[in-house]
Design a protein around this motif. Structure first.
Motif, mmCIF file in Angstrom:
data_model
loop_
_atom_site.group_PDB
_atom_site.id
_atom_site.type_symbol
_atom_site.label_atom_id
_atom_site.label_comp_id
_atom_site.label_asym_id
_atom_site.label_seq_id
_atom_site.Cartn_x
_atom_site.Cartn_y
_atom_site.Cartn_z
ATOM 1 N N GLU A 12 0.831 -1.194 0.000
ATOM 2 C CA GLU A 12 0.000 0.000 0.000
ATOM 3 C C GLU A 12 0.870 1.251 0.000
ATOM 4 O OE1 GLU A 12 -3.068 -0.246 -0.470
ATOM 5 O OE2 GLU A 12 -3.418 -2.356 0.007
ATOM 6 N N GLN A 13 0.308 2.324 -0.542
ATOM 7 C CA GLN A 13 1.032 3.580 -0.587
ATOM 8 C C GLN A 13 1.147 4.187 0.807
ATOM 9 O OE1 GLN A 13 -0.744 6.511 -3.006
ATOM 10 N NE2 GLN A 13 0.710 8.106 -2.443
ATOM 11 N N LYS A 14 2.327 4.725 1.129
ATOM 12 C CA LYS A 14 2.512 5.441 2.384
ATOM 13 C C LYS A 14 3.776 6.300 2.317
ATOM 14 C CE LYS A 14 4.674 1.402 4.576
ATOM 15 N NZ LYS A 14 4.621 0.476 5.729
ATOM 16 N N LEU A 15 3.742 7.388 3.041
ATOM 17 C CA LEU A 15 4.883 8.297 3.124
ATOM 18 C C LEU A 15 5.374 8.751 1.754
ATOM 19 C CD1 LEU A 15 6.915 6.504 5.960
ATOM 20 C CD2 LEU A 15 5.309 8.415 6.176
ATOM 21 N N GLY A 16 4.421 8.977 0.864
ATOM 22 C CA GLY A 16 4.766 9.476 -0.460
ATOM 23 C C GLY A 16 5.260 8.424 -1.425
ATOM 24 N N LYS A 17 5.423 7.185 -0.964
ATOM 25 C CA LYS A 17 5.872 6.119 -1.849
ATOM 26 C C LYS A 17 4.675 5.515 -2.568
ATOM 27 C CE LYS A 17 9.944 4.874 0.869
ATOM 28 N NZ LYS A 17 10.666 3.786 1.591
ATOM 29 N N PRO A 18 4.835 5.139 -3.858
ATOM 30 C CA PRO A 18 3.695 4.609 -4.608
ATOM 31 C C PRO A 18 3.295 3.213 -4.139
ATOM 32 C CG PRO A 18 5.697 4.416 -5.897
ATOM 33 C CD PRO A 18 6.053 5.210 -4.672
ATOM 34 N N ALA A 19 2.040 2.888 -4.353
ATOM 35 C CA ALA A 19 1.586 1.515 -4.108
ATOM 36 C C ALA A 19 2.135 0.626 -5.222
ATOM 37 C CB ALA A 19 0.068 1.464 -4.097
ATOM 38 N N ILE A 20 2.417 -0.615 -4.895
ATOM 39 C CA ILE A 20 2.972 -1.554 -5.873
ATOM 40 C C ILE A 20 2.170 -2.851 -5.842
ATOM 41 C CG2 ILE A 20 4.984 -2.902 -6.569
ATOM 42 C CD1 ILE A 20 6.741 -0.800 -5.241
ATOM 43 N N LEU A 21 1.681 -3.265 -6.998
ATOM 44 C CA LEU A 21 1.041 -4.566 -7.148
ATOM 45 C C LEU A 21 2.011 -5.442 -7.919
ATOM 46 C CD1 LEU A 21 -2.623 -5.327 -8.028
ATOM 47 C CD2 LEU A 21 -0.794 -6.510 -9.240
ATOM 48 N N ARG A 22 2.384 -6.589 -7.328
ATOM 49 C CA ARG A 22 3.438 -7.421 -7.919
ATOM 50 C C ARG A 22 3.003 -8.873 -8.009
ATOM 51 N NH1 ARG A 22 9.175 -6.920 -5.187
ATOM 52 N NH2 ARG A 22 9.094 -4.961 -6.363
ATOM 53 N N LEU A 23 3.256 -9.467 -9.170
ATOM 54 C CA LEU A 23 3.072 -10.901 -9.388
ATOM 55 C C LEU A 23 4.447 -11.532 -9.583
ATOM 56 C CD1 LEU A 23 0.046 -10.661 -11.807
ATOM 57 C CD2 LEU A 23 0.012 -11.906 -9.638
ATOM 58 N N THR A 24 4.663 -12.688 -8.942
ATOM 59 C CA THR A 24 5.975 -13.337 -8.960
ATOM 60 C C THR A 24 5.814 -14.814 -9.252
ATOM 61 O OG1 THR A 24 6.688 -11.790 -7.233
ATOM 62 C CG2 THR A 24 8.108 -13.697 -7.647
ATOM 63 N N SER A 25 6.739 -15.362 -10.039
ATOM 64 C CA SER A 25 6.706 -16.794 -10.333
ATOM 65 C C SER A 25 7.064 -17.580 -9.076
ATOM 66 C CB SER A 25 7.693 -17.135 -11.447
ATOM 67 O OG SER A 25 9.025 -16.873 -11.028
ATOM 68 N N ARG A 26 6.454 -18.747 -8.911
ATOM 69 C CA ARG A 26 6.782 -19.633 -7.785
ATOM 70 C C ARG A 26 7.727 -20.756 -8.215
ATOM 71 N NH1 ARG A 26 3.485 -19.091 -3.273
ATOM 72 N NH2 ARG A 26 1.532 -17.946 -3.549
ATOM 73 N N SER A 27 7.808 -20.995 -9.520
ATOM 74 C CA SER A 27 8.657 -22.080 -10.011
ATOM 75 C C SER A 27 9.180 -21.709 -11.391
ATOM 76 C CB SER A 27 7.876 -23.398 -10.080
ATOM 77 O OG SER A 27 6.775 -23.280 -10.968
ATOM 78 N N GLY A 28 10.099 -22.522 -11.906
ATOM 79 C CA GLY A 28 10.663 -22.267 -13.220
ATOM 80 C C GLY A 28 11.558 -21.045 -13.214
ATOM 81 N N THR A 29 11.651 -20.365 -14.365
ATOM 82 C CA THR A 29 12.481 -19.174 -14.480
ATOM 83 C C THR A 29 11.980 -18.094 -13.537
ATOM 84 O OG1 THR A 29 12.921 -19.654 -16.808
ATOM 85 C CG2 THR A 29 13.366 -17.417 -16.053
ATOM 86 N N GLY A 30 12.877 -17.584 -12.696
ATOM 87 C CA GLY A 30 12.465 -16.561 -11.738
ATOM 88 C C GLY A 30 12.162 -15.230 -12.419
#
Length: 223
Positions: free
Chosen positions: A51-69
């Motif tokens: 979540e956004q706080k202290l002027g920093k942007p909110a970030i939504l991130r999807l990450t692989s769990r297996s295979g190529t990182g």
């Protein structure tokens, strides 16, 4: 009806309208978050939202769990005057493939008018976009090389014998921009730090983010 009563009615209506707009935006945000959660579960990816706080942007991130990182993220700022979050960018990162001996920047070549509405990146636009990836010293070393139709190739050394540019071109030219103009164009970089794809806009919808990730993964596959 007295002027004072009219003002009261106007005030009440304004408050109710504002509340309804706020509730609608909140419902939209919840629906979008649930769609991303469903996407992550279906594809076996991990979802994190900062979540956004202290002027920093909110970030939504999807990450692989297996295979190529890899991970893909969309960053959002505080919002505009209408209360809606403005998405800053969408990016895909992977440690591999990498090119220790050089840096390669790929963009889409100019499209005909009416053909997906895309435009070629001007040199200043390109420098601005890739300077977020690589140091200015390396940006200054980029040269244009002969490229397959639909693709623009810039690199520090000739990439012909390192990458299958015709196959890459087939994938990149299949990209369907989600926004007109240069913001809708992906900028692809391969260098010593790995592989990146960047769009000059973000994605509120999970299905659009999924297409973007699959696009990046397909480029990796054909390299």
């Amino acid at each position: 009806m007295s002027a004072g009563l009219v003002l009261v009615y106007v005030f009440v209506i304004s408050v109710l309208s504002g509340a309804l707009v706020f509730l609608w935006l909140k419902q939209q945000q919840i629906a979008q978050r649930e769609a991303f959660q469903s996407l992550a579960a279906r594809r076996g990816w991990a979802l994190t939202v900062t979540e956004q706080k202290l002027g920093k942007p909110a970030i939504l991130r999807l990450t692989s769990r297996s295979g190529t990182g890899w991970h893909a993220e969309t960053r959002l700022d505080a919002g505009d005057q209408n209360g809606q979050a403005r998405i800053l960018a969408t990016e895909f990162y992977a440690a591999y493939p990498q090119w220790p001996d050089g840096s390669l920047v790929l963009t889409l070549a100019t499209q005909d008018e009416g053909d997906r509405g895309s435009q070629d990146l001007s040199e200043p636009d390109l420098v601005k976009r890739v300077s977020q990836f690589i140091p200015d010293g390396i940006v200054a070393q980029l040269q244009s090389f002969v490229a397959p139709s639909g693709l623009t190739v810039r690199a520090t050394v000739d990439p012909l014998f390192r990458f299958d540019l015709p196959e890459i071109a087939k994938t990149t030219t299949s990209w369907q921009p989600q926004r007109r103009g240069t913001d809708g164009q992906p900028v692809i970089l391969i260098g010593a730090e790995g592989f990146r794809v960047r769009l000059g806009h973000g994605m509120r919808r999970a299905d659009e983010m999924e297409k973007f990730i699959d696009f990046a993964l397909e480029i990796i596959r054909v390299m």
